[in-house]
Design a protein around this motif. Sequence first.
Motif, PDB file in Angstrom:
ATOM      1  N   VAL A   1      38.857  30.923  40.442  1.00 54.38           N
ATOM      2  CA  VAL A   1      39.191  31.671  39.228  1.00 54.38           C
ATOM      3  C   VAL A   1      40.055  32.849  39.659  1.00 54.38           C
ATOM      4  O   VAL A   1      39.605  33.698  40.440  1.00 54.38           O
ATOM      5  CB  VAL A   1      37.930  32.163  38.497  1.00 54.38           C
ATOM      6  CG1 VAL A   1      38.324  33.016  37.280  1.00 54.38           C
ATOM      7  CG2 VAL A   1      37.066  30.984  38.075  1.00 54.38           C
ATOM      8  N   PHE A   2      41.304  32.851  39.217  1.00 55.31           N
ATOM      9  CA  PHE A   2      42.195  33.988  39.499  1.00 55.31           C
ATOM     10  C   PHE A   2      41.974  35.019  38.406  1.00 55.31           C
ATOM     11  O   PHE A   2      42.195  34.726  37.226  1.00 55.31           O
ATOM     12  CB  PHE A   2      43.658  33.530  39.521  1.00 55.31           C
ATOM     13  CG  PHE A   2      43.962  32.585  40.639  1.00 55.31           C
ATOM     14  CD1 PHE A   2      44.251  33.069  41.910  1.00 55.31           C
ATOM     15  CD2 PHE A   2      43.950  31.217  40.437  1.00 55.31           C
ATOM     16  CE1 PHE A   2      44.521  32.201  42.950  1.00 55.31           C
ATOM     17  CE2 PHE A   2      44.217  30.337  41.478  1.00 55.31           C
ATOM     18  CZ  PHE A   2      44.505  30.837  42.737  1.00 55.31           C
ATOM     19  N   PHE A   3      41.519  36.181  38.808  1.00 57.51           N
ATOM     20  CA  PHE A   3      41.139  37.201  37.832  1.00 57.51           C
ATOM     21  C   PHE A   3      42.057  38.413  37.992  1.00 57.51           C
ATOM     22  O   PHE A   3      41.961  39.148  38.970  1.00 57.51           O
ATOM     23  CB  PHE A   3      39.677  37.591  38.047  1.00 57.51           C
ATOM     24  CG  PHE A   3      39.175  38.618  37.071  1.00 57.51           C
ATOM     25  CD1 PHE A   3      39.611  38.630  35.754  1.00 57.51           C
ATOM     26  CD2 PHE A   3      38.237  39.565  37.467  1.00 57.51           C
ATOM     27  CE1 PHE A   3      39.143  39.583  34.844  1.00 57.51           C
ATOM     28  CE2 PHE A   3      37.773  40.518  36.574  1.00 57.51           C
ATOM     29  CZ  PHE A   3      38.228  40.531  35.267  1.00 57.51           C
ATOM     30  N   VAL A   4      42.973  38.574  37.043  1.00 53.71           N
ATOM     31  CA  VAL A   4      43.949  39.662  37.090  1.00 53.71           C
ATOM     32  C   VAL A   4      43.451  40.802  36.204  1.00 53.71           C
ATOM     33  O   VAL A   4      43.275  40.631  35.002  1.00 53.71           O
ATOM     34  CB  VAL A   4      45.329  39.200  36.575  1.00 53.71           C
ATOM     35  CG1 VAL A   4      46.328  40.364  36.643  1.00 53.71           C
ATOM     36  CG2 VAL A   4      45.827  38.011  37.364  1.00 53.71           C
ATOM     37  N   GLN A   5      43.219  41.941  36.801  1.00 50.85           N
ATOM     38  CA  GLN A   5      42.939  43.129  35.998  1.00 50.85           C
ATOM     39  C   GLN A   5      44.280  43.796  35.710  1.00 50.85           C
ATOM     40  O   GLN A   5      44.856  44.454  36.568  1.00 50.85           O
ATOM     41  CB  GLN A   5      42.043  44.094  36.758  1.00 50.85           C
ATOM     42  CG  GLN A   5      40.623  43.604  36.954  1.00 50.85           C
ATOM     43  CD  GLN A   5      39.880  44.497  37.908  1.00 50.85           C
ATOM     44  OE1 GLN A   5      39.369  45.532  37.519  1.00 50.85           O
ATOM     45  NE2 GLN A   5      39.847  44.108  39.171  1.00 50.85           N
ATOM     46  N   ASN A   6      44.734  43.629  34.508  1.00 47.14           N
ATOM     47  CA  ASN A   6      45.971  44.275  34.075  1.00 47.14           C
ATOM     48  C   ASN A   6      45.600  45.666  33.568  1.00 47.14           C
ATOM     49  O   ASN A   6      45.142  45.824  32.440  1.00 47.14           O
ATOM     50  CB  ASN A   6      46.635  43.421  32.989  1.00 47.14           C
ATOM     51  CG  ASN A   6      47.792  44.137  32.333  1.00 47.14           C
ATOM     52  OD1 ASN A   6      48.199  45.223  32.770  1.00 47.14           O
ATOM     53  ND2 ASN A   6      48.323  43.545  31.281  1.00 47.14           N
ATOM     54  N   ASN A   7      45.784  46.666  34.449  1.00 43.47           N
ATOM     55  CA  ASN A   7      45.427  48.029  34.043  1.00 43.47           C
ATOM     56  C   ASN A   7      46.677  48.849  33.710  1.00 43.47           C
ATOM     57  O   ASN A   7      46.649  50.069  33.724  1.00 43.47           O
ATOM     58  CB  ASN A   7      44.557  48.711  35.107  1.00 43.47           C
ATOM     59  CG  ASN A   7      45.311  48.969  36.403  1.00 43.47           C
ATOM     60  OD1 ASN A   7      46.537  48.827  36.477  1.00 43.47           O
ATOM     61  ND2 ASN A   7      44.580  49.359  37.448  1.00 43.47           N
TER      62      ASN A   7
ATOM     63  N   PRO B   1      41.294  25.149  38.918  1.00 46.03           N
ATOM     64  CA  PRO B   1      41.400  26.606  38.815  1.00 46.03           C
ATOM     65  C   PRO B   1      41.707  27.083  37.396  1.00 46.03           C
ATOM     66  O   PRO B   1      42.140  26.309  36.550  1.00 46.03           O
ATOM     67  CB  PRO B   1      42.572  26.928  39.736  1.00 46.03           C
ATOM     68  CG  PRO B   1      43.432  25.705  39.683  1.00 46.03           C
ATOM     69  CD  PRO B   1      42.496  24.546  39.524  1.00 46.03           C
ATOM     70  N   GLN B   2      41.489  28.359  37.175  1.00 43.57           N
ATOM     71  CA  GLN B   2      41.878  28.990  35.915  1.00 43.57           C
ATOM     72  C   GLN B   2      42.393  30.395  36.215  1.00 43.57           C
ATOM     73  O   GLN B   2      42.027  31.011  37.224  1.00 43.57           O
ATOM     74  CB  GLN B   2      40.694  29.046  34.948  1.00 43.57           C
ATOM     75  CG  GLN B   2      41.132  29.478  33.541  1.00 43.57           C
ATOM     76  CD  GLN B   2      40.075  29.244  32.481  1.00 43.57           C
ATOM     77  OE1 GLN B   2      39.141  28.466  32.679  1.00 43.57           O
ATOM     78  NE2 GLN B   2      40.212  29.910  31.355  1.00 43.57           N
ATOM     79  N   LEU B   3      43.268  30.875  35.341  1.00 45.02           N
ATOM     80  CA  LEU B   3      43.813  32.231  35.444  1.00 45.02           C
ATOM     81  C   LEU B   3      43.296  33.036  34.265  1.00 45.02           C
ATOM     82  O   LEU B   3      43.464  32.622  33.121  1.00 45.02           O
ATOM     83  CB  LEU B   3      45.341  32.165  35.432  1.00 45.02           C
ATOM     84  CG  LEU B   3      46.101  33.498  35.287  1.00 45.02           C
ATOM     85  CD1 LEU B   3      45.842  34.404  36.485  1.00 45.02           C
ATOM     86  CD2 LEU B   3      47.609  33.229  35.147  1.00 45.02           C
ATOM     87  N   VAL B   4      42.662  34.166  34.561  1.00 37.94           N
ATOM     88  CA  VAL B   4      42.144  35.033  33.501  1.00 37.94           C
ATOM     89  C   VAL B   4      42.768  36.413  33.656  1.00 37.94           C
ATOM     90  O   VAL B   4      42.711  37.009  34.735  1.00 37.94           O
ATOM     91  CB  VAL B   4      40.598  35.148  33.563  1.00 37.94           C
ATOM     92  CG1 VAL B   4      40.098  36.129  32.503  1.00 37.94           C
ATOM     93  CG2 VAL B   4      39.944  33.779  33.381  1.00 37.94           C
TER      94      VAL B   4
END
Lengths: 331, 360
Positions: free
Chosen positions: B184-190, B246-249
């Motif tokens: 799981v690719f977890f991008v924190q877009n801050n 996989p998934q991108l979140v």
Amino acid sequence: MTTVAHHKLSLAQALNRALRDAMAEDPTVVMFGEDVGALGGVFRITDGLTAEFGEDRCFDTPLAESGIVGMAVGMAMNGMRPVVEMQFDAFAYPAFEQIVSHVAKMRNRTRGRVALPMVIRVPYAGGIGGVEHHCDSSEAYYAHTPGLQVVAPATPADGYALLRAAIADPDPVIFLEPKKLYWSKEEIEFPVRAPGIGTAVVRRAGTDATLIAYGPTVPVALEAAEVAAQEGRSLQVVDLRSIVPFDDETVCAAVRSTGRAVVVAESSGFAGVSAEIVARVTERCFAALAAPIRRVTGFDIPYPPPKLEHFQLPGVDRVLDAVDDLQWEES
Amino acid sequence: MTPDLRRLLPSDSPVTLIDPDGHATGDVPDDATLLRSLGALITARRLNDQAYALVRQGRLAVYPSSHGQEACQVAAAQVLRPQDWLFPTYRDTVAATVKGVDPVEALSLLKGDWHCGYDPYEHHVAPHTTPLATQLPHAVGVAHAARLRGEPAVVMAMCGDGGTSEGDFHEALNFAAVFHAPVVFFVQNNEYAISVPLSRQTAAPSLAHKGVGYGVPGERVDGNDMAALLTVLGAAVERARAGQGPQLVEAHTYRMQAHTNADDATRYRDDAEVAAWVGRDPITRLRAYLTGRGALTAEADAEFAAAAERAAAHLRDGLNQDVEPNPEDLFAYVYSTPTTQLREQAALVADELSREVAQA
């Protein structure tokens, strides 16, 4: 009881056999890269491995060198022994950050808790008429990075022994395969008995001067010694086999025994491995030297096009000229 | 639009299950689950602020705080099982602690004692990675190795909005998709990469849309909504565990403080922008929701506060201890067996030290 067998193999065949034997012995050894599956690699080093061991053990990847090396890091973290192929020396540069920042440093960063037993195979150096970006001697980049081991075999037997040692090693190894020697053959005795990584070898005995070479320049040095012998000069040839770790003991003992040395390397001389060899041998053997150590290296130029590459490659004449310059009149 | 493409596209807007006022807008996880998360959030905030204070006291070189992003930090770890791996960036110290790493060990890097202060195998937390996105291909490798061995492990690979511009982000998504790796690719877009705003990182409709090009389904989630994060990330993890790849979140959140204490955020963003995000605070929101349902008792809230204080005290005590670094460590871990040259260099340092002692 071990059965001894003899096979005449080229360097390419010896490397292929090393991979096959390692994969047969250890199910955690996996091989991957670009065109290494059905094709068997552009130099056929992985020929037949997918057919023999299956798609999970030897497989093609997307064409992305950083991704290949980065994935190998993760697999090594998680119990595997990955061997990856960079298709050509200069195609490995996209992976440079992964190699320098992670492959080389993981053990140290984690106080030895995370080891990366992995091998990065690189068909390297010139002399095959390759066009630009296919002939780089990139060893200095890797040798300058603490945490990496860098080896360069010059013979089929060493190719087999060093690759087996590299795969079995607990630390990462940059495995430089001299392309122009892929098709050179020799009789190999199996099981191969050879010193491990970090050990140089005296390939030819001699008493007047020492030629220090590694990888693609070892045959050049041997040929130069042969010619010199006909002219009445006895040249010793040391094959480093391993650039990192560097075998100071063997190299220095050899140089002390003759008092003169020439380093022969294909890569550019400036800030290269050849410069390091001269520095460390001079630091350790100064009193035993009858002349400054000379270098015969590639020029400090981008690798030339095929029709000009013979100017770049150290040849027998240039090596013998350097030997002639070792202040013989003063001895 | 083909069904295949629709499957890959993220929602039109980030998934939200509890609105900023604390009202449910969808299927929210049960109270017990959310209470556990609230406790972790309160400790997370306390650790962030304690670490920030420890920088001013000279105990840490810098601290890249996840203040305001705690819901992402907590959710990333809480949706994982012990065998699952977490790959944190330098801003994800809190996520590492929720996965089990001792906060004192997690901050060893920034205290300066050593690079990685914890054993990555103990809680399956990879070393914090500073070069952006370079940990993502490693995450794929760990996941692929697990899949080859038939282990049911999933890997949570974290990065920020800036990291999505790096080549390794794209190579990792592509490799994960091609090899069907449970990541799981977890991008924190801050919103910011130090000072550079998201508009300078991408012209894509969202970061979650970047999955489409690799055949990786993308989803967007309100990064300050604990309930939505647990639901979206939890589904992605279980989907990966079930062998569906996989998934991108992408979580939409905000870095409430400067990049680190060494940064000056007033040079590139307005106070009004920061103030607007105060109203979307993840802790306030979850507390309002649970209080509104009568699920949060004063006793429980007090215990959460006490637990957070204990964690902060543990961090203070640990970081206030001066551990004399051992110069031998410089040479001990470069290779499994130090080379002759490294042994000589270690001896040189030892000799220097013995002469210092002799002079003293």
